[in-house]
Design a protein around this motif. Structure first.
Motif, mmCIF file in Angstrom:
data_model
loop_
_atom_site.group_PDB
_atom_site.id
_atom_site.type_symbol
_atom_site.label_atom_id
_atom_site.label_comp_id
_atom_site.label_asym_id
_atom_site.label_seq_id
_atom_site.Cartn_x
_atom_site.Cartn_y
_atom_site.Cartn_z
ATOM 1 N N ALA A 197 0.827 -1.198 0.000
ATOM 2 C CA ALA A 197 0.000 0.000 0.000
ATOM 3 C C ALA A 197 0.864 1.252 0.000
ATOM 4 N N LYS A 198 0.357 2.295 -0.631
ATOM 5 C CA LYS A 198 0.968 3.629 -0.660
ATOM 6 C C LYS A 198 2.293 3.665 -1.399
ATOM 7 N N GLU A 199 2.596 2.626 -2.152
ATOM 8 C CA GLU A 199 3.779 2.630 -3.002
ATOM 9 C C GLU A 199 3.349 2.487 -4.453
ATOM 10 N N ALA A 257 0.067 2.792 -14.130
ATOM 11 C CA ALA A 257 0.744 3.072 -12.870
ATOM 12 C C ALA A 257 -0.254 3.635 -11.871
ATOM 13 N N THR A 258 -0.209 3.122 -10.645
ATOM 14 C CA THR A 258 -1.122 3.588 -9.615
ATOM 15 C C THR A 258 -0.510 3.313 -8.248
ATOM 16 N N SER A 259 -1.263 3.590 -7.195
ATOM 17 C CA SER A 259 -0.869 3.184 -5.850
ATOM 18 C C SER A 259 -2.128 2.867 -5.064
ATOM 19 N N PHE A 260 -2.053 1.847 -4.246
ATOM 20 C CA PHE A 260 -3.196 1.455 -3.434
ATOM 21 C C PHE A 260 -3.168 2.263 -2.136
ATOM 22 N N PRO A 261 -4.259 2.921 -1.769
ATOM 23 C CA PRO A 261 -4.241 3.831 -0.615
ATOM 24 C C PRO A 261 -4.095 3.152 0.731
ATOM 25 N N LYS A 262 -4.450 1.881 0.852
ATOM 26 C CA LYS A 262 -4.345 1.171 2.128
ATOM 27 C C LYS A 262 -4.282 -0.320 1.844
#
Length: 288
Positions: A197-199, A257-262
């Motif tokens: 998460a968050k990366e 490209a994305t990031s998972f918030p939690k």
């Protein structure tokens, strides 16, 4: 993809966005990273941000609501769904930027995320978008309205709505043991550069012919890009709408490209087009 379209209002008053018939209570946060999802599970109106590489804050002070024209909806019956967008004073918003060939993207899922629909209502004036749709079974659905006010940034509002009729069997949202799926005559493999998460994480979809295993390199643009990805957390409280890094790619690989918030379990839907037909492939992953 950011051509501006100005739409002059007509006169209509309808109920509005992200759900159906409930009053909208909202919260908003600025986007961050490549795509930001926002936790907002009020069973009312909610606002999220997260549109690929866009990093501007969502438009402030906008309100949205969703309503059925008849006041309610019943499973397996066509119903008119109305989405209305207003400003902080209740005045209709009538100017929107086109985002990936559409003024409004509507995403609908059921409670266990086994149902997914991505449709595009028609603007009718007075801040109102209208579409005919049908729900496969009774139960609770979440509606996400994804749009760009003119000159503003991508904004998403959501709301839970109830649909009458017999509910389908609820299936747990369980991580896939294999990230290779077959849809019609295609085999799609998802690779992820990480699951924290968050990366930042790179999602790579490789699309092959299911029989020959040869890569398909003539994918067609879908809504102006090689593909689109929608990601929801298990409880549908986190929403990500991610656009490809190379919109003009034609396969066999499409990267996002994305990031998972939690941390938690997420369902990912990739949508692509080949030989005039749009196909959707779902994956479920666990994020640490």
């Amino acid at each position: 993809m950011k051509t501006k379209r100005t739409i002059v209002s007509s006169l209509l008053i309808l109920g509005l966005l992200a759900g159906c018939g409930n009053s909208a209570e909202n919260g908003q946060e600025p986007g961050h990273g490549h795509a930001a999802g926002h936790e907002a599970d009020h069973n009312q109106g909610e606002q999220h941000a997260g549109h690929g590489t866009e990093q501007k804050a969502p438009a402030a002070n906008l309100k949205a609501s969703v309503a059925f024209a008849s006041g309610s909806a019943k499973a397996k019956e066509n119903t008119e769904l109305r989405v209305r967008i207003t400003d902080q004073n209740g005045a209709p918003v009538n100017q929107f930027d086109i985002s990936h060939e559409k003024l409004l993207h509507l995403i609908i899922v059921n409670r266990d995320l086994s149902y997914f629909s991505h449709i595009h209502p028609e603007f009718k004036g007075d801040g109102t978008f209208v579409i005919q749709t049908a729900f496969p079974a009774g139960g609770t659905y979440k509606v996400f309205a994804d749009f760009k006010p003119a000159g503003g940034s991508g904004t998403t509002w959501s709301e839970w709505v109830d649909v009458g009729g017999t509910e389908g069997e609820h299936v747990p949202v369980t991580p896939d043991s294999s990230l290779v799926k077959q849809v019609d005559d295609k085999e799609i493999e998802l690779s992820m550069s990480g699951v924290k998460a968050k990366e930042e994480v790179l999602l790579t979809f490789e699309i092959r012919d299911a029989k020959t295993k040869e890569g398909i390199n003539d994918l067609e643009p879908y809504l102006g890009a090689v593909g689109h990805v929608v990601i929801l957390s298990e409880d549908a409280g986190q929403y990500l709408h991610v656009h490809p890094l190379d919109e003009k790619a034609t396969g066999p690989k499409a990267q996002f490209a994305t990031s998972f918030p939690k941390s938690g379990i997420y369902k990912i839907w990739g949508q692509f087009q080949h030989k005039g037909k749009v196909f959707t492939v779902p994956f479920v992953v666990k994020v640490n």
